[in-house]
Scaffold this active site. Structure first.
Site, short mmCIF file in Angstrom:
data_model
loop_
_atom_site.label_atom_id
_atom_site.label_comp_id
_atom_site.label_asym_id
_atom_site.label_seq_id
_atom_site.Cartn_x
_atom_site.Cartn_y
_atom_site.Cartn_z
N GLY A 1 43.64 43.08 57.50
CA GLY A 1 44.93 43.60 57.06
C GLY A 1 46.15 42.87 57.56
O GLY A 1 47.28 43.23 57.21
N GLY B 1 41.39 38.30 56.28
CA GLY B 1 41.08 37.42 55.15
C GLY B 1 42.34 36.68 54.76
O GLY B 1 42.49 35.47 54.94
N ARG B 2 43.31 37.47 54.28
CA ARG B 2 44.58 36.91 53.80
C ARG B 2 45.23 35.99 54.85
O ARG B 2 45.76 34.94 54.54
CB ARG B 2 45.52 38.09 53.49
CG ARG B 2 46.79 37.73 52.79
CD ARG B 2 47.71 38.97 52.73
NE ARG B 2 47.01 40.18 52.40
CZ ARG B 2 46.89 40.67 51.16
NH1 ARG B 2 47.46 40.07 50.15
NH2 ARG B 2 46.23 41.79 50.95
N CYS C 1 47.09 37.22 26.65
CA CYS C 1 47.58 38.06 25.57
C CYS C 1 47.79 39.49 26.08
O CYS C 1 46.99 40.38 25.81
CB CYS C 1 46.59 38.03 24.43
SG CYS C 1 47.37 38.52 22.92
N GLU C 2 48.84 39.65 26.86
CA GLU C 2 49.07 40.92 27.56
C GLU C 2 50.54 40.89 27.98
O GLU C 2 50.95 39.97 28.70
CB GLU C 2 48.15 40.91 28.79
CG GLU C 2 48.03 42.18 29.53
CD GLU C 2 46.87 43.05 29.03
OE1 GLU C 2 45.95 42.55 28.36
OE2 GLU C 2 46.92 44.23 29.32
N1 LLP Z 1 37.92 44.31 56.05
C1 LLP Z 1 37.73 45.20 55.08
C2 LLP Z 1 36.79 46.28 55.26
C3 LLP Z 1 38.45 45.09 53.89
O1 LLP Z 1 38.26 45.98 52.92
C4 LLP Z 1 39.36 44.02 53.71
C5 LLP Z 1 40.09 43.88 52.48
C6 LLP Z 1 39.51 43.10 54.76
C7 LLP Z 1 38.78 43.28 55.93
C8 LLP Z 1 40.44 41.94 54.68
O2 LLP Z 1 41.76 42.34 54.50
P1 LLP Z 1 42.94 41.26 54.66
O3 LLP Z 1 42.93 40.78 56.07
O4 LLP Z 1 42.66 40.15 53.72
O5 LLP Z 1 44.16 42.00 54.30
N2 LLP Z 1 43.12 42.30 46.50
C9 LLP Z 1 44.11 42.80 47.42
C10 LLP Z 1 43.56 42.99 48.79
C11 LLP Z 1 42.34 43.85 48.81
C12 LLP Z 1 41.79 43.95 50.19
C13 LLP Z 1 40.44 44.50 50.16
N3 LLP Z 1 39.89 44.62 51.47
C14 LLP Z 1 45.30 41.86 47.44
O6 LLP Z 1 45.30 40.89 46.70
O7 LLP Z 1 46.29 42.12 48.12
#
Ligand code: LLP
Length: 447
Positions: A248, A292-293, A361-362
Site C-alpha cells: 500500500g 508493489g506500486r 470505443c468507449e
Molecule cells: N498485498 C496485498 C494483499 C494486496 O492486495 C496488494 C494490492 C498489495 C499487497 C500491493 O499493494 P501496493 O503496494 O501495490 O499498493 N489496481 C489498483 C491497485 C490494486 C491493489 C490490489 N492489491 C491500482 O491500480 O491502484
C-alpha cells in the site's frame, strides 16, 4: 510542469529516459510502448534491501507481483533478496520460469482454485496467505493428498479505512478479503488452521489498502495486530511466527500526491511490533511487507503517438492517442490522475489545455482530463508518467488491440522484456483460454 525524476530528463527539446531519447525508443519499438526504468526499479529494490532486510533481523519484503509481473522483474527482485507475493498460478508459473525460489513466494487470493492450490504445492510453494474457511478445507485436503505441509498466514481485516480510492481500500469491515476482526471470525479461522494437520499456523497477515499516504493507517493496523497477537497467545498459547503488514505504500503521480518514505513506514511498523512483543516477553516475529506500486510505479512511462483531435468550441479540446483504457484502465476505473509531456517538444512551454483520449470505443476512455501540454499535433509523442504499476498487469485486448511491448532502459541502453502482441496472439489467446478451461475442469474432477 512534469515530474522530474533521476531517470527522466529533458535535454533541449527532448525527453530522455535513463539517457535514452524517447523518440529513439519509439523508432525502435513503436507505440504505444511501456518504458520502465530499470535504474529506478533497482533503486527501489535496493531501498527494500538496505532499509529493511539489512537493517532489521528476520524481515522479508515481498514484491507484490500483481503490480507488474514478468520474468525480468522477478530476476531483479531475486538480485536484491526480495521475495514475492502471487495471486494466481499464472503469476507463480512466470516467477518459477524466471528461476524464483518457491520458498520465497507467498500465495494470496480470495478464491484460490483447487487447480491453483495443487499447482503451487506441486511446485514447492509452501507459504499461503489463508483468506477464508473454504480455502482452509481445500488447502488441507490437497496438501494431505500430496502429503506436504503448508505454512498458513491468516489474513485478517484490521477495520482501518485508508487508501487512494474506494476500490482499493480493503482493510475496512465490508470487504471480500480475509477474516473480519470486528467479531471473532478470525479466532475461529485460526483455530481451524491450528487443527488442520497439513497446515502449520504461521502467523497473521494484514493489508489495509493501496496508495496510502497517511502513516496513521499503518499505526492503527499494527496496534490492532499486536493486540491480536496477544489474544492468540492468551487463547491458544502460541506466539505468532510471522506478521505480514501488507503493502500500500503510496507514490507520487502528480504534484498533489505526498507519499510517505519507505523508511518511515517500515520503522513505524517495526517499532510498534517490537515494542508490543517485548512488552509481553514474546519472541519477536518475522516481519514482512508487500509493496508493489512502490517498487515499479514511478519507473514506468508510457509513450503514445498523438493522432486525431476534436476541438469543441467553448467546451474542450480533445487529442487522441494510439492506446487507451486497454493499456491504462486506472484513469477510467479510479479516476486516477497523471502528469505527461510531449516527448519531442518537452523543452517548450506547456500552454495548450487539452484532454487526452484513448482510441477505445468507449466515451469513458479518457487518459488525462485537462492537462497543459506543448501544442500537441498528430505524430507527436506523448509521454505519460508513473505508469509502471497496474498498467501492463491490468491491460486488456478490448477492441482486439494488441498489448504494447515493455522495454527496460538502463544506463543509456534499452531492451525489450515483453514483446508487443501481434494479431496472431489475439487468436492464440482464444485457444489458450480453451486449454486453460479444460485443465481446470480436469483438475476439479481429480479432487
Ligand atoms: N498485498 C496485498 C494483499 C494486496 O492486495 C496488494 C494490492 C498489495 C499487497 C500491493 O499493494 P501496493 O503496494 O501495490 O499498493 N489496481 C489498483 C491497485 C490494486 C491493489 C490490489 N492489491 C491500482 O491500480 O491502484
Amino acid at each position: 510542469m512534469v515530474l522530474q525524476t533521476e531517470f527522466a530528463q529533458i535535454k533541449g527539446n527532448d525527453l530522455y529516459i535513463d539517457d535514452v531519447k524517447a523518440t529513439d525508443l519509439v523508432k525502435q519499438y513503436g507505440t504505444p510502448l511501456y518504458v520502465m526504468s530499470e535504474g529506478h526499479i533497482r533503486k527501489q529494490f535496493n531501498t527494500l534491501k538496505t532499509k529493511m532486510i539489512d537493517k532489521y533481523e528476520n524481515t522479508l519484503p515481498l514484491f507484490a507481483s500483481k503490480s507488474f509481473s514478468c520474468k525480468a522483474i522477478y530476476k531483479l527482485a531475486m538480485e536484491y533478496g526480495v521475495g514475492i507475493d502471487c495471486v494466481s498460478a499464472g503469476e507463480i508459473s512466470v516467477a518459477l520460469k524466471a528461476g524464483f525460489d518457491p520458498k520465497k513466494i507467498y500465495f494470496h487470493g480470495n478464491n484460490k482454485l483447487p487447480s491453483e492450490i495443487q499447482y503451487a504445492l506441486e511446485n514447492g510453494v509452501e507459504n499461503f496467505v489463508i483468506d477464508n474457511f473454504y480455502e482452509i478445507e481445500l488447502v488441507e485436503e490437497i496438501a494431505s493428498k500430496l502429503n506436504v505441509k503448508v505454512n498458513g498466514l491468516v489474513r485478517i481485516t484490521p477495520g482501518v479505512y485508508a487508501g487512494g480510492h474506494d476500490y482499493i481500500r480493503v482493510g475496512a469491515k465490508d470487504t471480500k478479503f480475509g477474516f473480519s476482526s470486528h467479531d471473532n471470525t478470525y479466532l475461529k479461522a485460526i483455530k481451524k488452521v491450528i487443527d488442520a494437520p497439513h497446515i502449520n499456523f504461521d502467523g497473521i497477515h494484514c493489508h489495509v489498502g493501496s496508495q496510502i499516504e497517511e502513516i496513521q493507517a499503518y499505526v492503527l493496523a499494527m496496534n490492532k495486530f499486536v493486540d491480536i497477537a496477544y489474544e492468540i497467545y492468551d487463547i491458544f498459547g502460541i506466539v505468532i511466527n510471522k506478521l505480514n503488514a501488507g503493502g500500500g505504500f503510496g507514490i507520487q503521480y502528480t504534484a498533489s500526491d505526498h507519499p510517505l518514505e519507505f523508511d518511515d513506514v517500515v520503522s513505524t511498523i517495526m517499532d510498534i511490533i517490537y515494542k508490543g512483543f517485548d512488552k509481553r516477553d514474546m519472541k519477536r516475529p518475522m516481519v514482512l511487507v508487500e509493496p508493489g506500486r512502490y517498487c515499479v510505479g514511478n519507473a514506468g512511462i508510457t509513450l503514445y503517438t498523438v493522432g486525431s483531435y476534436k476541438y469543441i468550441r467553448d467546451i474542450r479540446d480533445y487529442i487522441s492517442v494510439d492506446g487507451g483504457m486497454t493499456d491504462n484502465i486506472r484513469s477510467s476505473l479510479y479516476n486516477a490522475k497523471y502528469d505527461a509531456v510531449i516527448a519531442n517538444k518537452a523543452g517548450q512551454e506547456a500552454n495548450h489545455l487539452v484532454t487526452v483520449a484513448g482510441k477505445n470505443c468507449e466515451s469513458g476512455d479518457i487518459l488525462i482530463r485537462d492537462i497543459m501540454l506543448q501544442d500537441p499535433q498528430p505524430g507527436d509523442i506523448l509521454a505519460m508518467f508513473s505508469t509502471g504499476a497496474y498498467h501492463y498487469s491490468m491491460s486488456s485486448n478490448y477492441n482486439q488491440l494488441p498489448k504494447p511491448a515493455v522495454v527496460f532502459t538502463y544506463q543509456g541502453k534499452s531492451k525489450e522484456v515483453i514483446r508487443r502482441q501481434t494479431f496472431d496472439d489475439l487468436l492464440v489467446q482464444y485457444w489458450q483460454l480453451m486449454v486453460w478451461y479444460a485443465n481446470y475442469i480436469i483438475a476439479r474432477r481429480e479432487i
